[in-house]
Scaffold this motif. Structure first.
Motif, mmCIF file in Angstrom:
data_model
loop_
_atom_site.group_PDB
_atom_site.id
_atom_site.type_symbol
_atom_site.label_atom_id
_atom_site.label_comp_id
_atom_site.label_asym_id
_atom_site.label_seq_id
_atom_site.Cartn_x
_atom_site.Cartn_y
_atom_site.Cartn_z
ATOM 1 N N GLY A 124 -3.821 4.940 -0.776
ATOM 2 C CA GLY A 124 -4.864 4.951 -1.783
ATOM 3 C C GLY A 124 -4.542 4.136 -3.018
ATOM 4 N N GLU A 125 -3.295 3.632 -3.133
ATOM 5 C CA GLU A 125 -2.894 2.840 -4.288
ATOM 6 C C GLU A 125 -2.167 1.590 -3.836
ATOM 7 O OE1 GLU A 125 -2.114 6.004 -7.875
ATOM 8 O OE2 GLU A 125 -0.595 5.874 -6.296
ATOM 9 N N LEU A 126 -2.179 0.585 -4.695
ATOM 10 C CA LEU A 126 -1.525 -0.687 -4.427
ATOM 11 C C LEU A 126 -0.411 -0.913 -5.444
ATOM 12 C CD1 LEU A 126 -4.695 -2.935 -3.980
ATOM 13 C CD2 LEU A 126 -3.444 -1.713 -2.209
ATOM 14 N N LEU A 127 0.693 -1.439 -4.963
ATOM 15 C CA LEU A 127 1.811 -1.843 -5.817
ATOM 16 C C LEU A 127 1.865 -3.361 -5.807
ATOM 17 C CD1 LEU A 127 4.360 -0.876 -7.428
ATOM 18 C CD2 LEU A 127 5.604 -0.994 -5.251
ATOM 19 N N PHE A 128 1.999 -3.972 -6.990
ATOM 20 C CA PHE A 128 1.986 -5.428 -7.062
ATOM 21 C C PHE A 128 2.747 -5.896 -8.303
ATOM 22 C CE2 PHE A 128 -1.552 -3.994 -9.562
ATOM 23 C CZ PHE A 128 -1.683 -4.887 -10.602
ATOM 24 N N ARG A 129 3.063 -7.181 -8.299
ATOM 25 C CA ARG A 129 3.691 -7.829 -9.452
ATOM 26 C C ARG A 129 2.693 -8.717 -10.150
ATOM 27 N NH1 ARG A 129 8.689 -11.389 -9.866
ATOM 28 N NH2 ARG A 129 7.624 -12.525 -8.224
ATOM 29 N N THR A 130 2.822 -8.790 -11.452
ATOM 30 C CA THR A 130 1.960 -9.677 -12.216
ATOM 31 C C THR A 130 2.741 -10.220 -13.408
ATOM 32 O OG1 THR A 130 -0.230 -9.902 -13.232
ATOM 33 C CG2 THR A 130 1.016 -7.921 -13.754
ATOM 34 N N GLN A 146 9.180 -2.097 -2.559
ATOM 35 C CA GLN A 146 8.764 -1.338 -1.381
ATOM 36 C C GLN A 146 8.596 0.128 -1.750
ATOM 37 O OE1 GLN A 146 11.272 -1.723 2.060
ATOM 38 N NE2 GLN A 146 11.515 -3.938 1.832
ATOM 39 N N TRP A 147 7.569 0.747 -1.208
ATOM 40 C CA TRP A 147 7.415 2.193 -1.306
ATOM 41 C C TRP A 147 8.368 2.873 -0.328
ATOM 42 C CZ3 TRP A 147 4.419 4.343 -4.975
ATOM 43 C CH2 TRP A 147 3.336 3.629 -5.499
ATOM 44 N N SER A 148 8.866 4.027 -0.685
ATOM 45 C CA SER A 148 9.556 4.863 0.301
ATOM 46 C C SER A 148 8.515 5.384 1.286
ATOM 47 C CB SER A 148 10.266 6.023 -0.389
ATOM 48 O OG SER A 148 9.340 6.849 -1.077
ATOM 49 N N PRO A 149 8.909 5.687 2.530
ATOM 50 C CA PRO A 149 7.923 6.145 3.520
ATOM 51 C C PRO A 149 7.136 7.373 3.109
ATOM 52 C CG PRO A 149 9.939 5.479 4.621
ATOM 53 C CD PRO A 149 10.233 5.447 3.149
ATOM 54 N N ASP A 150 7.710 8.221 2.253
ATOM 55 C CA ASP A 150 6.958 9.392 1.802
ATOM 56 C C ASP A 150 6.141 9.121 0.545
ATOM 57 O OD1 ASP A 150 8.872 9.280 -0.200
ATOM 58 O OD2 ASP A 150 9.843 11.173 0.340
ATOM 59 N N GLY A 151 6.199 7.885 0.030
ATOM 60 C CA GLY A 151 5.395 7.508 -1.127
ATOM 61 C C GLY A 151 5.869 8.056 -2.446
ATOM 62 N N SER A 152 7.061 8.647 -2.495
ATOM 63 C CA SER A 152 7.531 9.278 -3.733
ATOM 64 C C SER A 152 8.335 8.340 -4.620
ATOM 65 C CB SER A 152 8.396 10.498 -3.395
ATOM 66 O OG SER A 152 9.601 10.111 -2.745
ATOM 67 N N LYS A 153 8.883 7.242 -4.058
ATOM 68 C CA LYS A 153 9.763 6.358 -4.817
ATOM 69 C C LYS A 153 9.422 4.903 -4.535
ATOM 70 C CE LYS A 153 13.768 9.486 -5.039
ATOM 71 N NZ LYS A 153 13.033 10.673 -4.511
ATOM 72 N N PHE A 210 0.838 -1.191 0.000
ATOM 73 C CA PHE A 210 0.000 0.000 0.000
ATOM 74 C C PHE A 210 0.882 1.255 0.000
ATOM 75 C CE2 PHE A 210 -2.755 -3.291 1.430
ATOM 76 C CZ PHE A 210 -4.050 -2.907 1.089
ATOM 77 N N ARG A 211 0.531 2.203 -0.843
ATOM 78 C CA ARG A 211 1.341 3.411 -0.977
ATOM 79 C C ARG A 211 1.138 4.378 0.195
ATOM 80 N NH1 ARG A 211 1.404 7.605 -6.153
ATOM 81 N NH2 ARG A 211 3.087 8.944 -5.374
ATOM 82 N N PRO A 212 2.216 4.786 0.875
ATOM 83 C CA PRO A 212 2.100 5.809 1.920
ATOM 84 C C PRO A 212 1.864 7.175 1.270
ATOM 85 C CG PRO A 212 4.129 4.505 2.133
ATOM 86 C CD PRO A 212 3.573 4.242 0.771
ATOM 87 N N PRO A 213 1.323 8.147 1.989
ATOM 88 C CA PRO A 213 0.852 8.000 3.371
ATOM 89 C C PRO A 213 -0.637 7.686 3.485
ATOM 90 C CG PRO A 213 0.960 10.307 2.805
ATOM 91 C CD PRO A 213 1.420 9.558 1.574
ATOM 92 N N GLY A 221 5.819 -11.298 -20.039
ATOM 93 C CA GLY A 221 6.719 -11.512 -18.911
ATOM 94 C C GLY A 221 6.213 -10.833 -17.646
ATOM 95 N N TRP A 222 7.087 -10.742 -16.649
ATOM 96 C CA TRP A 222 6.752 -10.159 -15.354
ATOM 97 C C TRP A 222 6.833 -8.639 -15.439
ATOM 98 C CZ3 TRP A 222 5.130 -12.934 -11.127
ATOM 99 C CH2 TRP A 222 5.241 -14.322 -11.244
ATOM 100 N N SER A 223 5.932 -7.982 -14.689
ATOM 101 C CA SER A 223 5.955 -6.526 -14.663
ATOM 102 C C SER A 223 5.481 -6.025 -13.306
ATOM 103 C CB SER A 223 5.071 -5.938 -15.773
ATOM 104 O OG SER A 223 3.707 -6.253 -15.547
ATOM 105 N N LEU A 224 5.790 -4.778 -13.042
ATOM 106 C CA LEU A 224 5.422 -4.116 -11.794
ATOM 107 C C LEU A 224 4.303 -3.125 -12.104
ATOM 108 C CD1 LEU A 224 6.415 -4.190 -8.831
ATOM 109 C CD2 LEU A 224 7.914 -2.261 -9.382
ATOM 110 N N ARG A 225 3.208 -3.196 -11.328
ATOM 111 C CA ARG A 225 2.055 -2.386 -11.655
ATOM 112 C C ARG A 225 1.464 -1.709 -10.418
ATOM 113 N NH1 ARG A 225 -1.471 -4.970 -16.596
ATOM 114 N NH2 ARG A 225 0.275 -5.334 -18.002
ATOM 115 N N ILE A 226 0.613 -0.721 -10.684
ATOM 116 C CA ILE A 226 -0.101 0.032 -9.647
ATOM 117 C C ILE A 226 -1.582 -0.007 -9.994
ATOM 118 C CG2 ILE A 226 -0.450 2.304 -8.600
ATOM 119 C CD1 ILE A 226 2.431 2.965 -9.220
ATOM 120 N N MET A 227 -2.427 -0.047 -8.953
ATOM 121 C CA MET A 227 -3.864 0.107 -9.161
ATOM 122 C C MET A 227 -4.456 0.745 -7.917
ATOM 123 S SD MET A 227 -5.315 -3.788 -8.774
ATOM 124 C CE MET A 227 -4.839 -4.860 -7.413
#
Length: 433
Positions: A234-240, A278-285, A228-231, A245-251
């Protein structure tokens, strides 16, 4: 001059005239009415049994003291304002759910019980005791409560999730199904729920404040844990994985608007690429692991949340495996385990834990040389220290005990906390002064 005629001189004549005037026609009716009425008892007259001054005294009447009432009203208003100010200044100030905070106590498990440790004095206090086997305690993000695993049955395979106040009171089981260590467990930012998710995108939200039943959610196409994206989460980071092939996505958290992190798609045929994200604690990276150029190396990469600025975190040479990264609370540094491939023996050899500035990419060693499995570690809430333990498999939890080290991030010095722990302690976040 003559004197005025006095009234008492005329009284005899007036009485005689009244007498001679006769009686009224209703006299007989009046007599009959009076004769049928009982005489009032003497005791009903207050003057018969109370002092005369009491029965004849008048009740004093005074005007309302408006000035005095106004003063009392002002005093009441001032007292209420002072009480409100006192309560406002003495309410517990809570830290933000992410970012830098003040260091509080540490929670750890030992011998099937949960303890609170003051890292400054080394004093331990038992919080959860009893015949049950309780392990792996985790503070809520505001530091007011904690959750822990309680073993069910006789073998360490399944657990319940229990929540309690920071002092160990108010324990309550919030899970309904058995939990295993295969699940990733996190407190929500607002502390109202605990999120369980597995590698298949199955999410269970456990209510920590009410009695709502567990909410089970399934996200399509998810092939790994969800971050879950901080802070505001409101968004999820996941692999699919797709045909490419494999990719990194947000929803979004409701499962809508799935989109790739990288505008170009960023797919890979290596199954472990884009892992450990992993999200950075500020959600920017976002930090993640990937094999550069399909090599045997395993490196940490950084990318902005909008998919720009992709770059490798470190500038280390040689064939290395960089894993198990942890962000500092201020989102400026990352600590990680690492191994280097020894071509002469064809073996991977563990190296000291590395810590690196996200902007500079220069790695510093921190802490002692860990064992072959690496180390378990986490930053303190203020980011000035790292808690360090030898890494162990989940099977050893509850059976193997170690004394944690506190490492100074800036200077590299360390000191031992002389308490045996079963699993890495968790650090309480407090509001900064």
């Amino acid at each position: 001059m003559t004197s005025p005629r006095r009234f008492e001189q005329d009284v005899p004549v007036l009485l005689a005239e009244l007498y001679l005037a006769g009686t009224p026609d209703y006299r007989d009716d009046l007599v009959r009415l009076v004769a049928g009425t009982r005489q009032r008892h003497a005791w009903t007259f207050p003057g018969r049994w109370l002092p005369l001054e009491l029965t004849t005294a008048r009740v004093p009447t005074t005007r309302l003291p408006m000035r005095q009432l106004g003063v009392l009203a002002l005093i009441a208003i001032l007292v209420a304002a002072m009480l409100a100010a006192y309560i406002g200044t003495h309410q517990q100030k809570l830290p933000p759910p992410f970012g830098v905070a003040r260091n509080g106590a540490m929670l750890y498990g030992s011998g099937g019980d949960i303890y609170r440790l003051d890292p400054a004095t080394g004093l331990s206090t038992a919080l959860v005791t009893g015949p049950e086997t309780d392990q792996i305690a985790m503070y809520s993000r505001d530091g007011t409560r904690f959750a822990f695993f309680r073993q069910t049955g006789t073998t360490p395979t399944t657990y319940q999730v229990v929540v309690a106040n920071a002092d160990g009171t108010g324990q309550r089981v919030i899970s309904t199904d058995p939990i295993t260590f295969d699940y990733s467990i996190n407190w929500s930012a607002d502390g109202r729920s605990i999120i369980l998710d597995d590698i298949h995108g199955h999410v269970t939200r456990l209510d920590t404040v009410g009695n709502a039943p567990p909410e089970k959610i399934s996200y399509p196409d998810v092939r790994d844990i969800i971050a879950f994206r901080p802070p505001d989460e409101g968004e999820l980071l996941f692999r699919t994985v797709t045909a490419d092939g494999w990719s990194l996505r947000i929803m979004d958290t409701d499962g809508t608007r799935p989109r790739p992190v990288f505008p170009s798609g960023g797919t890979s045929l290596r199954e472990d690429d884009y892992s450990g994200y992993q999200w950075s604690p500020d959600g920017s990276k976002i930090a993640f692991r990937m094999h550069p150029d399909l090599s045997d190396e395993f490196r940490i990469y950084i990318v902005n949340a909008d998919g720009t600025g992709l770059h490798r975190l470190t500038m280390e040479t040689g064939i290395e495996c960089e894993c198990d990264m942890f962000w500092s609370p201020d989102s400026t540094q990352i600590a990680f385990n690492r191994w280097r491939f020894d071509a002469s023996t064809s073996e991977w050899r563990v190296r000291p834990v590395g810590i690196v500035s996200v902007d500079e990419g220069i790695v510093r060693d921190i802490g002692p040389q860990p064992g072959d499995e690496g180390a378990e570690f986490t930053f303190s809430p203020d980011g000035a220290s790292i808690m360090w333990l030898p890494r162990r498999s989940p099977d050893s939890i509850g059976t193997t005990k170690d004394e944690p080290l506190l490492l100074d991030v800036a200077g590299g010095s360390s000191r031992t906390i002389s308490v045996p722990v079963d699993a890495p302690p968790d650090w309480q976040r407090l509001a900064r002064d």
